[in-house]
Design a protein around this motif. Structure first.
Motif, PDB file in Angstrom:
ATOM      1  N   THR A  21      63.607  32.172  42.922  1.00 55.82           N
ATOM      2  CA  THR A  21      64.754  32.028  43.817  1.00 55.82           C
ATOM      3  C   THR A  21      65.753  33.170  43.690  1.00 55.82           C
ATOM      4  O   THR A  21      66.802  33.132  44.323  1.00 55.82           O
ATOM      5  N   VAL A  22      65.442  34.179  42.906  1.00 57.25           N
ATOM      6  CA  VAL A  22      66.376  35.277  42.641  1.00 57.25           C
ATOM      7  C   VAL A  22      66.516  36.141  43.887  1.00 57.25           C
ATOM      8  O   VAL A  22      65.528  36.616  44.444  1.00 57.25           O
ATOM      9  N   SER A  23      67.751  36.365  44.321  1.00 50.52           N
ATOM     10  CA  SER A  23      67.994  37.183  45.510  1.00 50.52           C
ATOM     11  C   SER A  23      68.563  38.554  45.157  1.00 50.52           C
ATOM     12  O   SER A  23      69.113  39.234  46.007  1.00 50.52           O
ATOM     13  N   ALA A  24      68.414  38.954  43.916  1.00 44.93           N
ATOM     14  CA  ALA A  24      68.826  40.288  43.464  1.00 44.93           C
ATOM     15  C   ALA A  24      67.577  41.041  43.021  1.00 44.93           C
ATOM     16  O   ALA A  24      66.529  40.440  42.800  1.00 44.93           O
ATOM     17  N   ALA A  25      67.706  42.345  42.893  1.00 43.19           N
ATOM     18  CA  ALA A  25      66.575  43.145  42.424  1.00 43.19           C
ATOM     19  C   ALA A  25      66.167  42.673  41.022  1.00 43.19           C
ATOM     20  O   ALA A  25      67.023  42.455  40.166  1.00 43.19           O
ATOM     21  N   HIS A  26      64.878  42.477  40.812  1.00 54.08           N
ATOM     22  CA  HIS A  26      64.369  42.052  39.513  1.00 54.08           C
ATOM     23  C   HIS A  26      62.891  42.387  39.414  1.00 54.08           C
ATOM     24  O   HIS A  26      62.225  42.651  40.411  1.00 54.08           O
ATOM     25  N   ASP A  27      62.373  42.385  38.202  1.00 57.90           N
ATOM     26  CA  ASP A  27      60.986  42.736  37.932  1.00 57.90           C
ATOM     27  C   ASP A  27      60.124  41.491  37.999  1.00 57.90           C
ATOM     28  O   ASP A  27      60.193  40.632  37.119  1.00 57.90           O
ATOM     29  N   ILE A  28      59.289  41.376  39.041  1.00 59.67           N
ATOM     30  CA  ILE A  28      58.443  40.180  39.143  1.00 59.67           C
ATOM     31  C   ILE A  28      57.184  40.293  38.299  1.00 59.67           C
ATOM     32  O   ILE A  28      56.471  39.312  38.137  1.00 59.67           O
ATOM     33  N   ASN A  29      56.911  41.475  37.739  1.00 64.50           N
ATOM     34  CA  ASN A  29      55.730  41.625  36.880  1.00 64.50           C
ATOM     35  C   ASN A  29      55.782  40.679  35.686  1.00 64.50           C
ATOM     36  O   ASN A  29      54.767  40.130  35.281  1.00 64.50           O
ATOM     37  N   GLN A  30      56.968  40.477  35.130  1.00 65.21           N
ATOM     38  CA  GLN A  30      57.074  39.573  33.992  1.00 65.21           C
ATOM     39  C   GLN A  30      56.743  38.138  34.397  1.00 65.21           C
ATOM     40  O   GLN A  30      56.207  37.379  33.598  1.00 65.21           O
ATOM     41  N   TYR A  31      57.013  37.765  35.632  1.00 64.48           N
ATOM     42  CA  TYR A  31      56.629  36.443  36.120  1.00 64.48           C
ATOM     43  C   TYR A  31      55.120  36.367  36.313  1.00 64.48           C
ATOM     44  O   TYR A  31      54.481  35.366  35.976  1.00 64.48           O
ATOM     45  N   LEU A  32      54.538  37.410  36.910  1.00 65.64           N
ATOM     46  CA  LEU A  32      53.102  37.406  37.167  1.00 65.64           C
ATOM     47  C   LEU A  32      52.311  37.217  35.884  1.00 65.64           C
ATOM     48  O   LEU A  32      51.281  36.547  35.877  1.00 65.64           O
ATOM     49  N   ASN A  33      52.789  37.784  34.795  1.00 65.26           N
ATOM     50  CA  ASN A  33      52.104  37.649  33.515  1.00 65.26           C
ATOM     51  C   ASN A  33      52.162  36.229  32.965  1.00 65.26           C
ATOM     52  O   ASN A  33      51.413  35.882  32.056  1.00 65.26           O
ATOM     53  N   LEU A  34      53.032  35.395  33.514  1.00 66.64           N
ATOM     54  CA  LEU A  34      53.123  34.003  33.072  1.00 66.64           C
ATOM     55  C   LEU A  34      52.138  33.093  33.808  1.00 66.64           C
ATOM     56  O   LEU A  34      51.898  31.968  33.389  1.00 66.64           O
ATOM     57  N   LEU A  35      51.568  33.588  34.911  1.00 65.55           N
ATOM     58  CA  LEU A  35      50.676  32.766  35.732  1.00 65.55           C
ATOM     59  C   LEU A  35      49.270  32.680  35.170  1.00 65.55           C
ATOM     60  O   LEU A  35      48.723  33.665  34.670  1.00 65.55           O
ATOM     61  N   ARG A  36      48.693  31.494  35.289  1.00 64.68           N
ATOM     62  CA  ARG A  36      47.293  31.277  34.919  1.00 64.68           C
ATOM     63  C   ARG A  36      46.371  31.888  35.979  1.00 64.68           C
ATOM     64  O   ARG A  36      46.828  32.370  37.010  1.00 64.68           O
ATOM     65  N   LEU A  37      45.077  31.777  35.751  1.00 71.23           N
ATOM     66  CA  LEU A  37      44.081  32.160  36.736  1.00 71.23           C
ATOM     67  C   LEU A  37      44.353  31.393  38.023  1.00 71.23           C
ATOM     68  O   LEU A  37      44.580  30.176  37.999  1.00 71.23           O
ATOM     69  N   ASP A  38      44.356  32.070  39.153  1.00 70.62           N
ATOM     70  CA  ASP A  38      44.622  31.498  40.476  1.00 70.62           C
ATOM     71  C   ASP A  38      46.055  30.998  40.642  1.00 70.62           C
ATOM     72  O   ASP A  38      46.345  30.223  41.552  1.00 70.62           O
ATOM     73  N   PHE A  53      55.135  45.475  42.299  1.00 67.08           N
ATOM     74  CA  PHE A  53      54.428  44.825  41.206  1.00 67.08           C
ATOM     75  C   PHE A  53      53.103  45.529  40.982  1.00 67.08           C
ATOM     76  O   PHE A  53      52.600  46.245  41.848  1.00 67.08           O
ATOM     77  N   ALA A  54      52.535  45.307  39.815  1.00 67.00           N
ATOM     78  CA  ALA A  54      51.261  45.913  39.444  1.00 67.00           C
ATOM     79  C   ALA A  54      50.119  45.170  40.140  1.00 67.00           C
ATOM     80  O   ALA A  54      49.968  43.965  39.963  1.00 67.00           O
ATOM     81  N   ALA A  55      49.332  45.882  40.909  1.00 64.13           N
ATOM     82  CA  ALA A  55      48.226  45.260  41.637  1.00 64.13           C
ATOM     83  C   ALA A  55      47.237  44.588  40.695  1.00 64.13           C
ATOM     84  O   ALA A  55      46.701  43.517  41.001  1.00 64.13           O
ATOM     85  N   PHE A  56      46.988  45.196  39.546  1.00 64.97           N
ATOM     86  CA  PHE A  56      46.014  44.613  38.620  1.00 64.97           C
ATOM     87  C   PHE A  56      46.479  43.269  38.065  1.00 64.97           C
ATOM     88  O   PHE A  56      45.651  42.444  37.684  1.00 64.97           O
ATOM     89  N   ALA A  57      47.784  43.023  38.037  1.00 59.65           N
ATOM     90  CA  ALA A  57      48.275  41.713  37.601  1.00 59.65           C
ATOM     91  C   ALA A  57      47.808  40.625  38.565  1.00 59.65           C
ATOM     92  O   ALA A  57      47.600  39.483  38.168  1.00 59.65           O
ATOM     93  N   LEU A  58      47.634  40.988  39.830  1.00 56.57           N
ATOM     94  CA  LEU A  58      47.111  40.033  40.818  1.00 56.57           C
ATOM     95  C   LEU A  58      45.588  39.981  40.783  1.00 56.57           C
ATOM     96  O   LEU A  58      44.991  38.911  40.756  1.00 56.57           O
ATOM     97  N   ILE A  59      44.969  41.142  40.770  1.00 52.68           N
ATOM     98  CA  ILE A  59      43.515  41.223  40.895  1.00 52.68           C
ATOM     99  C   ILE A  59      42.794  40.555  39.732  1.00 52.68           C
ATOM    100  O   ILE A  59      41.921  39.709  39.935  1.00 52.68           O
ATOM    101  N   PHE A  60      43.147  40.920  38.506  1.00 52.94           N
ATOM    102  CA  PHE A  60      42.420  40.392  37.352  1.00 52.94           C
ATOM    103  C   PHE A  60      42.685  38.910  37.113  1.00 52.94           C
ATOM    104  O   PHE A  60      41.849  38.221  36.552  1.00 52.94           O
ATOM    105  N   GLY A  61      43.819  38.423  37.531  1.00 60.65           N
ATOM    106  CA  GLY A  61      44.109  37.013  37.329  1.00 60.65           C
ATOM    107  C   GLY A  61      43.891  36.166  38.564  1.00 60.65           C
ATOM    108  O   GLY A  61      44.205  34.984  38.574  1.00 60.65           O
ATOM    109  N   ARG A  62      43.351  36.799  39.639  1.00 65.09           N
ATOM    110  CA  ARG A  62      43.194  36.107  40.927  1.00 65.09           C
ATOM    111  C   ARG A  62      44.486  35.405  41.309  1.00 65.09           C
ATOM    112  O   ARG A  62      44.488  34.300  41.839  1.00 65.09           O
TER     113      ARG A  62
END
Length: 111
Positions: A21-38, A53-62
């Motif tokens: 819900t953050v409406s200010a500039a922030h690094d979403i990569n740290q959130y992506l690393n918290l997500l499980r597969l899919d 964000f880093a594309a590989f954070a999406l690709i490798f974790g689907r």
């Protein structure tokens, strides 16, 4: 989001869904690393500049990133009812308006 890097590492790969819900500039990569597969990160805040964000954070974790309008009162009530039925809670930090920029400035230092 935690200001403690060890806590963030401890919870890596542990969430199916994150609502950002953050409406200010922030690094979403740290959130992506918290997500499980899919896992999914849904953005409902509207930062003034595009997020990257880093594309590989999406690709490798689907993982996926999606967005949504927050919605009106009926949609908000439906979401609150769902959270109540499933015992979904939030951690909230209430701060005085005079200190409102301090928490956001602390977010940029996390990796």
């Amino acid at each position: 989001m935690s200001h403690n890097a060890d806590e963030m590492k401890k919870h890596a790969f542990s969430f199916d869904f994150i609502l950002d819900t953050v409406s200010a500039a922030h690094d979403i990569n740290q959130y992506l690393n918290l997500l499980r597969l899919d896992g999914n990160l849904t953005l409902v805040g509207a930062p003034p500049k595009p997020l990257s964000f880093a594309a590989f954070a999406l690709i490798f974790g689907r993982r996926s990133v999606s967005g949504s309008n927050i919605g009106g009162i009926p949609e908000t009530q439906e979401m609150l009812d769902f959270c109540g039925q499933h015992n979904i809670t939030a951690d909230v930090e209430v701060i005085p308006i005079q200190k409102s920029m301090k928490p956001m400035s602390g977010c940029s230092g996390l990796t």
